[in-house]
Scaffold this active site. Sequence first.
Site, PDB file in Angstrom:
ATOM      1  N   SER A 190       0.858  -1.193   0.000  1.00  0.00           N
ATOM      2  CA  SER A 190       0.000   0.000   0.000  1.00  0.00           C
ATOM      3  C   SER A 190       0.892   1.241   0.000  1.00  0.00           C
ATOM      4  O   SER A 190       1.999   1.206   0.565  1.00  0.00           O
ATOM      5  CB  SER A 190      -0.862  -0.014   1.260  1.00  0.00           C
ATOM      6  N   TYR A 203      -0.749  -0.178  10.468  1.00  0.00           N
ATOM      7  CA  TYR A 203      -1.025  -0.696   9.119  1.00  0.00           C
ATOM      8  C   TYR A 203       0.141  -0.365   8.190  1.00  0.00           C
ATOM      9  O   TYR A 203       0.650  -1.238   7.477  1.00  0.00           O
ATOM     10  CB  TYR A 203      -2.325  -0.094   8.580  1.00  0.00           C
TER      11      TYR A 203
END
Length: 231
Positions: A190, A203
């Site tokens: 990501s 995350y």
Amino acid sequence: MFTILEGVGLVCITVVGLQFCRIIYRITYNSIIGPFFKKNVDFTQYGRWAVITGATDGIGRAYAEALAKQGMDIVLISRNMSKLEAVSEALEKTHQVKTVIIEADFTDPSPTMYNHIEKELVVLKPPPIVLINNVGMSYPYPEYFLDLPDRDQRFMDIINCNILSVTNMCKMIIPNMFDNGKGVVINISSTAALIPSPMLTVYAASKVCFHIFPPYLTIHTGYACLLILVR
Ligand SMILES: NC(=O)c1ccc[n+]([C@@H]2O[C@H](COP(=O)([O-])OP(=O)(O)OC[C@H]3O[C@@H](n4cnc5c(N)ncnc54)[C@H](OP(=O)(O)O)[C@@H]3O)[C@@H](O)[C@H]2O)c1
């Protein structure tokens, strides 16, 4: 001669123009030039079975569709049996491929959970040598590290689902790559791992692991270990 303002304007127009050309080139290459010159990766040369974590929705499902379209048999892994059955049925019907479904929750770090996956994989012939590490979870909403409610559980789940899954799935599949002399591991990362993301700290940190794994595994194995960055 240009004034300073005209110069700045020219630079801005050039940057935006180049970005625009890059996007158009990427779309044209992926959908027209690549397929025409057969530059798309043919995964079937890497074996028959592809293992996809988080395969019933979103990017994982898109990988399942794309690889089945190329003729690969697919191992679908996620939590929900009825979704697994529905995707499996759709793939088998549309692309005439085989599928295996494995119900597993990657927030569960127990050896029992991974033994359960391994038991289903070891019986496959030929052994799978394509692995798509797609499963991943984030915060319910962006929040600072110490302000996230239920953070103890959430942080453990993110670490188990995003990092432990990659580690353990690689441990299962990479020996097959050595035995077969080839293989592919694709890790879905990501941009949160690249740009400052202070409200997604755990995350983002978990996704940095996806940037470390591919080059190191490539050095270790000599086979393709790729990083796919999702914005
Ligand atoms: N979508 C984005 O905008 C975006 C941006 C950057 C990066 N990414 C990354 O891309 C990957 C895929 O994202 P996505 O948006 O396509 O996901 P998604 O649409 O939410 O799909 C997630 C898939 O994983 C399964 N899954 C979720 N939690 C699981 C768990 N604990 N154990 C086993 N299976 C689980 C889900 O099925 P069940 O619910 O049935 O288990 C589903 O098949 C992730 O790694 C994510 O971090 C996505």
